[in-house]
Scaffold this motif. Structure first.
Motif, PDB file in Angstrom:
ATOM      1  N   TYR A 114       0.838  -1.189   0.000  1.00  0.00           N
ATOM      2  CA  TYR A 114       0.000   0.000   0.000  1.00  0.00           C
ATOM      3  C   TYR A 114       0.879   1.247   0.000  1.00  0.00           C
ATOM      4  O   TYR A 114       1.980   1.252   0.568  1.00  0.00           O
ATOM      5  CB  TYR A 114      -0.914   0.026   1.218  1.00  0.00           C
ATOM      6  N   ASP A 115       0.396   2.307  -0.623  1.00  0.00           N
ATOM      7  CA  ASP A 115       1.067   3.603  -0.521  1.00  0.00           C
ATOM      8  C   ASP A 115       0.753   4.258   0.816  1.00  0.00           C
ATOM      9  O   ASP A 115       1.618   4.909   1.417  1.00  0.00           O
ATOM     10  CB  ASP A 115       0.621   4.538  -1.660  1.00  0.00           C
ATOM     11  N   THR A 188      -2.130   5.993  -5.462  1.00  0.00           N
ATOM     12  CA  THR A 188      -3.545   5.634  -5.475  1.00  0.00           C
ATOM     13  C   THR A 188      -3.884   4.368  -4.706  1.00  0.00           C
ATOM     14  O   THR A 188      -5.068   4.070  -4.520  1.00  0.00           O
ATOM     15  CB  THR A 188      -4.033   5.472  -6.924  1.00  0.00           C
ATOM     16  N   LYS A 189      -2.881   3.610  -4.273  1.00  0.00           N
ATOM     17  CA  LYS A 189      -3.187   2.398  -3.512  1.00  0.00           C
ATOM     18  C   LYS A 189      -3.327   2.773  -2.042  1.00  0.00           C
ATOM     19  O   LYS A 189      -2.362   2.792  -1.284  1.00  0.00           O
ATOM     20  CB  LYS A 189      -2.112   1.329  -3.706  1.00  0.00           C
TER      21      LYS A 189
END
Length: 316
Positions: A114-115, A188-189
């Motif tokens: 995940y970002d 966007t994650k």
């Protein structure tokens, strides 16, 4: 370094020993390499002196002190600049966020890639005067940002890939909308994790009702800058063109009506007696002003040093 924990604080001297001890214990149990960055936002209760004292017993603690109170966004932004960890964790200093959540947040960033992972305090220990406006703001933010999988944008407990915090800038009251800023920057994650919300143990909350007004205005700013920051003419020019042509067509209608009445011998009234005349006048003036505003904004945008600054993920 595995983790940087960034903690903005204002008058939280009582909670700091327990918080830093708790964070260090969690880090040691999981064998993380880490740093704790305490950003003192102009405290007046001896918080900075406590940070100095804690640092002598724990070399992983780092402190940054503001000369005056600038706000949580400024504290977070400064902490992000100083952070060196591959994963950055943010949490509040009031012990309402649990450091026990750190290992799972780290795992989701490190393993699930995940970002950003934002906490969700599904069960809150806050009064209705705070929870109801928060729900309204979260609903509005989801609608405007398109990030529909987050329930609590303003949760202080979040985890980020290090590259994310190096590519966003926070100011004003925009710490409430960091996921939105991250999305506009191309990260966007974005995920969510249910976290524990603990009752406040020491002191009292530092936020008043004005934060809701400021937060809404900052949300509008984020939406506008993110969507039209590099092409303001597309916003102002479109509105100006629509307004101008609406006024123009109303004017043509008034002239056509007058010519028709003259040709058929009907009563001809003065244009100023027709309410449509004033609507057309306002529409044409407003349209011209909006169009000129778009030109000026475009000139400012093209002269800005950031006009061709774009997020590049990788080069080969």
């Amino acid at each position: 370094m595995d983790i940087s924990v960034v903690v903005p604080l204002y008058d939280e001297v009582e909670s700091l020993p327990e918080l830093t001890s708790w964070i260090s214990r969690v880090m040691d149990e999981n064998r993380f390499t880490y740093e704790i960055i305490l950003v003192d936002d102009g405290s007046k209760d001896g918080s900075w002196e406590m940070i100095r004292k804690l640092q002598t017993g724990n070399p992983f603690i780092k402190g940054i002190k503001f000369r005056r109170n600038y706000g949580k966004s400024a504290a977070l932004n400064t902490g992000f600049i100083a952070a060196k960890g591959n994963v950055v964790i943010t949490m509040d200093a009031d012990l309402q966020d649990s450091p026990d959540e750190i290992p799972e947040l780290y795992r989701r960033i490190n393993e699930e890639k995940y970002d950003l992972v934002s906490g969700w305090k599904a069960k809150r220990h806050d009064p209705l005067s705070k929870t109801i406006p928060t729900k309204l703001f979260n609903a509005a933010t989801r609608k405007m940002s398109g990030i529909n999988n987050l329930h609590d944008f303003n949760c202080g407990l979040k985890a980020y890939r290090g590259v994310v915090v190096k590519n966003i800038e926070i100011y004003g009251e925009m710490h409430r909308y960091i996921p939105v800023l991250a999305k506009w920057a191309g990260f966007t994650k974005i995920g969510e994790q249910v976290v524990e919300h603990r009752p406040r143990k020491y002191g009292k909350t530092k936020f008043g009702l004005s934060r809701f007004i400021n937060g809404f205005l900052d949300l509008l700013s984020i939406f506008f800058v993110g969507k039209f920051g590099k092409r303001p003419m597309h916003f102002f020019g479109l509105l100006g063109t629509l307004s101008f042509f609406a006024g123009f067509f109303i004017t043509v209608w008034i002239i056509g009506e007058k010519l028709y009445n003259l040709a058929h011998g009907l009563t001809v009234r003065q244009p100023t007696d027709n309410p449509l005349f004033y609507i057309a006048l306002v529409a044409i003036i407003l349209g011209s002003q909006l169009f000129l505003t778009g030109f000026v904004a475009e000139l400012v945008s093209r002269s800005a040093s950031e006009r061709n600054h774009y997020q590049i993920e990788e080069t080969i």
